[in-house]
Design a protein around this motif. Structure first.
Motif, PDB file in Angstrom:
ATOM      1  N   SER A 175     173.265 -51.290 -22.706  1.00  0.00           N
ATOM      2  CA  SER A 175     173.935 -51.808 -23.897  1.00  0.00           C
ATOM      3  C   SER A 175     173.669 -53.297 -24.098  1.00  0.00           C
ATOM      4  O   SER A 175     173.835 -53.816 -25.208  1.00  0.00           O
ATOM      5  CB  SER A 175     175.438 -51.543 -23.810  1.00  0.00           C
ATOM      6  OG  SER A 175     175.988 -52.089 -22.635  1.00  0.00           O
ATOM      7  N   THR A 211     179.669 -49.468 -27.470  1.00  0.00           N
ATOM      8  CA  THR A 211     178.393 -49.125 -26.852  1.00  0.00           C
ATOM      9  C   THR A 211     178.649 -48.174 -25.687  1.00  0.00           C
ATOM     10  O   THR A 211     179.772 -48.034 -25.215  1.00  0.00           O
ATOM     11  CB  THR A 211     177.647 -50.365 -26.337  1.00  0.00           C
ATOM     12  OG1 THR A 211     178.471 -51.049 -25.376  1.00  0.00           O
ATOM     13  CG2 THR A 211     177.307 -51.320 -27.474  1.00  0.00           C
ATOM     14  N   ASP A 256     176.683 -47.057 -21.881  1.00  0.00           N
ATOM     15  CA  ASP A 256     175.596 -47.170 -20.909  1.00  0.00           C
ATOM     16  C   ASP A 256     175.318 -45.777 -20.351  1.00  0.00           C
ATOM     17  O   ASP A 256     176.175 -45.173 -19.694  1.00  0.00           O
ATOM     18  CB  ASP A 256     175.958 -48.134 -19.784  1.00  0.00           C
ATOM     19  CG  ASP A 256     175.779 -49.585 -20.174  1.00  0.00           C
ATOM     20  OD1 ASP A 256     174.793 -49.892 -20.872  1.00  0.00           O
ATOM     21  OD2 ASP A 256     176.613 -50.418 -19.793  1.00  0.00           O
TER      22      ASP A 256
END
Length: 233
Positions: free
Chosen positions: A16, A35, A37
């Motif tokens: 991210s 976001t 990951d």
């Protein structure tokens, strides 16, 4: 419908962190940005993980958001997004030079069935780039050397298995999509991007950029995302 939340999904070997300039611009414009990951890059046990683990991470991130969601997926991130972004609250998908695959397809199949030479495979893990095609050339060819070196230093290994796993769900069938074609892309031929965009019935946008326009041209990428999100709001 309330203003959607933007969920950004990175590509292989990335994180991210790659969206930091873009995220800052979108927040300044008044958007809520999240976001994720992907675990096949970031989990401690990533060597054992599959595409479904990444798709589950995307689905969990969507589930945690109240209200409509616009998912923005880059490159490999398009695969777990296509598999995992099937929640009805997903109102639009923006693919950035991404693999908008169909049911039964895999990323490896989409690149011809043989791993490119610059996929450096070591057992269950892979890294990106070799002496002939370093990350700067592959991903960041429209950035300064210093900027590209900083980005390259943050790349991590990625589990290999997700590249061979096939899709069983196709999120783009049931919702509008936008495809951002990166015209100076070393990794992803423009003709292949155009074919995927057409198959998904996407609205298209184009940038004369590398594979990573969210780093080299974040304002222009923000414009594309904002246009898609405003069509939902």
């Amino acid at each position: 419908m309330s203003r959607p939340t933007l969920l950004l999904v990175h590509g292989a070997w990335h994180g991210s962190w790659a969206f930091e300039p873009l995220t800052s611009i979108l927040i300044d414009r008044g958007w809520t940005v999240k976001t994720v990951d992907l675990p096949t890059v970031h989990a401690d046990d990533k060597a054992m993980l599959t595409l479904q683990d990444d798709a589950d991470a995307v689905a969990a991130a969507i589930d945690s958001i109240d209200g409509p969601v616009v998912v923005v997926a880059h490159s490999y991130g398009g695969v777990p997004t296509t598999q995992g972004a099937t929640d009805p609250k997903v109102a639009h998908i923006v693919y950035i030079a991404a693999f908008a695959l169909d049911e039964g397809e895999s990323l490896l199949g989409a690149v011809g069935g043989v791993a490119p030479d610059w996929w450096v495979i070591d057992g269950p893990l892979s890294t990106a780039g070799n002496d002939e095609l370093p990350p700067h050339t592959l991903f960041f060819n429209d950035m300064s050397q210093d900027e590209a070196d900083r980005a390259s230093s943050r790349l991590l290994s990625q589990a290999v298995q997700p590249f061979s796993d096939t899709l069983t769900q196709v999120a783009w069938r049931d919702r509008p999509t936008t495809y951002l074609i990166t015209e100076d892309d070393t990794v992803f031929p423009v003709v292949a991007q155009e074919a995927l965009a057409a198959r998904a019935g996407s609205q298209t946008a184009r940038l004369a950029s590398s594979h990573s326009p969210f780093l080299s041209q974040p304002d222009a990428v923000a414009d594309v995302i904002e246009k898609a999100a405003q069509s939902v709001a």
